[in-house]
Scaffold this active site. Sequence first.
Site, PDB file in Angstrom:
ATOM      1  N   CYS A 295      17.768 -29.052  46.173  1.00 35.10           N
ATOM      2  CA  CYS A 295      19.088 -29.568  46.528  1.00 35.10           C
ATOM      3  C   CYS A 295      20.186 -28.534  46.264  1.00 35.10           C
ATOM      4  O   CYS A 295      21.272 -28.630  46.834  1.00 35.10           O
ATOM      5  CB  CYS A 295      19.370 -30.881  45.813  1.00 35.10           C
ATOM      6  SG  CYS A 295      19.143 -30.835  44.040  1.00 35.10           S
ATOM      7  N   HIS A 296      19.891 -27.540  45.438  1.00 37.27           N
ATOM      8  CA  HIS A 296      20.872 -26.481  45.176  1.00 37.27           C
ATOM      9  C   HIS A 296      21.137 -25.629  46.426  1.00 37.27           C
ATOM     10  O   HIS A 296      22.138 -24.926  46.486  1.00 37.27           O
ATOM     11  CB  HIS A 296      20.409 -25.588  44.012  1.00 37.27           C
ATOM     12  CG  HIS A 296      19.114 -24.897  44.240  1.00 37.27           C
ATOM     13  ND1 HIS A 296      17.894 -25.527  44.017  1.00 37.27           N
ATOM     14  CD2 HIS A 296      18.819 -23.650  44.694  1.00 37.27           C
ATOM     15  CE1 HIS A 296      16.923 -24.678  44.307  1.00 37.27           C
ATOM     16  NE2 HIS A 296      17.448 -23.541  44.717  1.00 37.27           N
TER      17      HIS A 296
END
Length: 166
Positions: free
Chosen positions: A134-135
């Site tokens: 998700c980064h």
Amino acid sequence: MNSPLFKQEMNSPLGRLVIVANHNQLLGLWMEQQKYFGYGFNLESIASQENNITRATKTWLHSYFIGNQPQITSWNLNPRGTDFQKQVWQVLMQIPYGQTWNYRQIAQVLGNFNYARAVGQAIGHNPISIIIPCHRVLGSQGQLTGYAGGLERKQWLLHHEQVNST
């Protein structure tokens, strides 16, 4: 009958990480003080025990943190969430190492640009940080946006993957 849970902790460049698995699936990976840390689990009630999944996860993380691009092939991910959240997390797995997408691109893959806000909510609840990347999601103008682990950690991860995010 519920499958027994296994928990391991490890230190990383991002601080302490907590890994939760059952016999054959990774269920959670959180950074200490992350938003939704341990969500859905009573971490204090899970004995600190290693198994093949926690061991594989630690090996993967060590490899990642020394700069490799390890593949996820030998074990299953089973993040707890709604069907929509799981769809979003599956899309996140398609973002290649060292690249970023934005919320709109993810919504497009899911078939509706109007999902962008819901995509953001799902990303924020990702229970398997780093591995479900998700980064690698930025705002529509390429800007750093919210990250459950904190923007400093997101920036560190992107820099580690040699992504120019600012």
